[in-house]
Design a protein around this motif. Structure first.
Motif, short mmCIF file in Angstrom:
data_model
loop_
_atom_site.label_atom_id
_atom_site.label_comp_id
_atom_site.label_asym_id
_atom_site.label_seq_id
_atom_site.Cartn_x
_atom_site.Cartn_y
_atom_site.Cartn_z
N LEU A 215 -0.97 -11.53 5.40
CA LEU A 215 -2.32 -11.10 5.75
C LEU A 215 -2.32 -10.18 6.96
CD1 LEU A 215 -4.18 -14.48 5.19
CD2 LEU A 215 -4.37 -12.42 3.78
N GLU A 216 -1.43 -10.42 7.90
CA GLU A 216 -1.33 -9.52 9.07
C GLU A 216 -0.96 -8.12 8.62
OE1 GLU A 216 -1.29 -8.21 13.07
OE2 GLU A 216 -2.01 -10.14 12.29
N SER A 217 -0.04 -8.02 7.67
CA SER A 217 0.33 -6.69 7.18
C SER A 217 -0.81 -6.04 6.41
CB SER A 217 1.58 -6.79 6.29
OG SER A 217 1.28 -7.49 5.08
N ALA A 218 -1.67 -6.86 5.76
CA ALA A 218 -2.80 -6.32 5.00
C ALA A 218 -3.86 -5.70 5.91
CB ALA A 218 -3.43 -7.42 4.14
N LEU A 219 -3.81 -5.97 7.20
CA LEU A 219 -4.74 -5.34 8.14
C LEU A 219 -4.52 -3.83 8.21
CD1 LEU A 219 -4.73 -7.89 11.11
CD2 LEU A 219 -6.50 -7.60 9.36
N ASP A 220 -3.39 -3.36 7.72
CA ASP A 220 -3.09 -1.92 7.72
C ASP A 220 -3.34 -1.27 6.37
OD1 ASP A 220 -2.15 -1.79 10.45
OD2 ASP A 220 -0.37 -2.87 9.78
N ASP A 221 -3.96 -2.01 5.45
CA ASP A 221 -4.20 -1.48 4.10
C ASP A 221 -5.15 -0.28 4.17
OD1 ASP A 221 -3.70 -2.57 1.10
OD2 ASP A 221 -5.65 -1.59 1.23
N ARG A 222 -5.03 0.60 3.19
CA ARG A 222 -5.89 1.78 3.14
C ARG A 222 -7.33 1.42 2.79
NH1 ARG A 222 -1.46 3.03 0.23
NH2 ARG A 222 -2.61 2.94 -1.75
N ARG A 223 -7.53 0.34 2.06
CA ARG A 223 -8.86 -0.04 1.58
C ARG A 223 -9.56 -0.93 2.63
NH1 ARG A 223 -10.96 0.05 -3.64
NH2 ARG A 223 -13.16 -0.60 -3.56
N ARG A 224 -10.79 -0.53 3.02
CA ARG A 224 -11.52 -1.26 4.05
C ARG A 224 -11.79 -2.70 3.63
NH1 ARG A 224 -16.73 -2.49 5.11
NH2 ARG A 224 -17.52 -1.24 3.38
N GLU A 225 -12.15 -2.91 2.33
CA GLU A 225 -12.45 -4.27 1.87
C GLU A 225 -11.23 -5.19 1.98
OE1 GLU A 225 -15.39 -1.54 0.05
OE2 GLU A 225 -13.22 -1.52 0.31
N VAL A 226 -10.03 -4.63 1.77
CA VAL A 226 -8.81 -5.43 1.92
C VAL A 226 -8.63 -5.82 3.37
CG1 VAL A 226 -6.29 -5.45 1.65
CG2 VAL A 226 -7.71 -4.33 -0.08
N ARG A 227 -8.79 -4.87 4.25
CA ARG A 227 -8.63 -5.16 5.69
C ARG A 227 -9.64 -6.20 6.16
NH1 ARG A 227 -8.73 0.53 5.78
NH2 ARG A 227 -10.70 0.53 6.96
N GLN A 228 -10.88 -6.05 5.71
CA GLN A 228 -11.93 -6.97 6.15
C GLN A 228 -11.68 -8.38 5.65
OE1 GLN A 228 -14.18 -5.52 8.14
NE2 GLN A 228 -15.21 -7.43 8.63
#
Length: 459
Positions: A215-228
């Protein structure tokens, strides 16, 4: 306009459609028409629709045979009645119960169900399963019903559609949280942005610190909904790196003394804060610093305060009182903390707080709120947040409210009566029948009997 000349209507089949339309637009006073204009238009309309040879489809395959057994005759008849408008708000419940049995709906009701699903998303979740192979065959031939092809069918991770894969991951996550995460990691880079967002949300089931690196790595995802969504889940893990960063920010904003809580909102919102889920741009009507303060408090671990919520709520907050408490409400919702949810419900009774509590406690809180609160939109929203199936004491509290309001404001009861009929345990039909002869209460009893019969037919 002249009427009563059938032969003129028949002669109109040779007239040009544009001439008829033009005459209708300008009126027969300005452009006289020799005959019955309306009759001629009707005949021409039928001729234009029916006067064509049907096109023979080339290579069209017949509908495939079904693998699932259909629901029983009585269940199918009740479904037809629901679709036709009798207790139509029970349709999602009927579909959910039927899907759990592994059976399918009869073919004759498919067109109406598929049409309903065009605008009512609440029925889509189970249609992919209970529509059977014929339902998907129909959906592939009507663009308006193509949404069904994106709903789960019961296929596997490797072979299924996007919806099937989401359903598969959800089931696996409940059985083997670590295995589900490892499966997701193997395909993460190839998933679409929409699927990544949906898959991240599913990690809420069985969430643990084992999920924190992913989940920490997902904070850098391109999609805002993924990061949120990743930030929301990390907020539920007090030991996560995000929670530690938020705790530092919250300590810089709030100073707790024995008598008061002193507040200094953030001065700015940098890229690091945005990565952790803080939205920089406030909604209309919010100041920037108030907006950032609420979000920091909402994402800071509630365990950091070291005191029961009642103790902190009793402190005086000279400035930013509303923002601090609104942040704590959001924190209780995000972190699913029962103690904080109870305390904040007493301050601001919103339905989202009930999600942190078990069904029994939800009903207990809602029963007290129902007895002490007038019938308004807030009461309806709170009750809407309580998991079915309602039993005592909530059932009696709601029936008491219906009787009380029926005596003074009967026009204001419709939504509460419908909600009670849909959410009370169907086994409480005898209680409702005997509770009061008031027509509104008897409507609730009738809905409960209808649902009890529905369950029996589908069992």
């Amino acid at each position: 306009m002249k009427t009563g000349d059938p032969s003129a209507a028949l002669r109109a089949t040779a007239n040009d459609w544009e001439e008829l339309a033009s005459t209708a637009l300008v009126g027969t006073d300005r452009r006289p028409y020799p005959g019955d204009l309306l009759g001629a238009a009707a005949v021409e309309t039928v001729r234009r629709r029916a006067g064509r040879r049907p096109v023979e489809p080339e290579g069209e395959e017949a509908a495939p045979g079904e693998e699932q057994e259909p629901v029983g005759r009585r269940a199918a008849e009740r479904l037809a009645r629901i679709v036709a408008g009798e207790h139509e708000r029970l349709l999602p419940e009927w579909l959910a119960v039927a899907a759990a049995t592994g059976r399918r709906v009869p073919p004759y009701v498919l067109p109406e169900l598929l049409e309903r699903g065009r605008w009512d998303r609440s029925v889509r979740a189970h249609l992919g399963v209970i529509a059977g192979r014929r339902g998907r065959w129909l959906a592939a031939r009507n663009p308006a019903w193509a949404y069904l092809l994106d709903e789960p069918t019961g296929e596997t991770w490797e072979l299924g559609s996007a919806a099937d894969r989401r359903a598969h991951l959800r089931r696996l996550r409940k059985q083997d949280p670590a295995g589900a995460r490892r499966l997701l990691e193997t395909t993460w880079e190839r998933e679409t942005p929409d699927d990544r967002a949906a898959f991240t949300e599913m990690l809420a089931d069985g969430l643990s610190m084992d999920d924190e690196p992913f989940l920490e790595s997902a904070l850098d995802d391109r999609r805002r909904e993924v990061r949120q969504e990743a930030a929301n889940l990390l907020t539920r893990l007090p030991g996560s790196r995000l929670s530690r960063r938020m705790a530092e920010r919250a300590r810089a904003c709030l100073t707790v003394t024995p008598a008061a809580i002193l507040v200094e909102p953030p001065a700015g919102c940098d890229g690091v804060m945005e990565r952790d889920g803080i939205r920089a741009k406030p909604p209309r009507g919010f100041g920037e610093r108030a907006w950032w303060l609420q979000q920091v408090i909402a994402r800071a671990p509630l365990t950091m305060w070291g005191e029961p919520p009642e103790s902190l709520l009793a402190r005086r907050i000279p400035e930013w009182d509303g923002e601090v408490k609104a942040g704590w409400v959001r924190a209780a919702v995000l972190q699913r903390d029962p103690a904080w949810a109870r305390a904040m419900f007493a301050w601001d009774p919103i339905a989202d707080l009930l999600e942190a509590l078990g069904p029994d406690e939800q009903q207990e809180l809602a029963a007290g709120f129902t007895l002490g609160h007038d019938l308004d939109s807030q009461l309806i929203m709170v009750l809407g947040g309580v998991s079915p199936y309602w039993r005592e004491p909530l059932a009696s509290a709601v029936l008491h409210k219906i009787v009380k309001v029926a005596a003074s404001q009967p026009w204001n009861l419709d939504e509460l009566v419908r909600l009670a009929g849909e959410r009370l345990d169907p086994g409480l039909a005898p209680l409702a029948e005997s509770y009061s002869p008031a027509p509104a209460v008897q409507r609730v009893a009738a809905s409960l009997r209808f649902r009890a019969d529905m369950f029996k037919e589908l069992s």
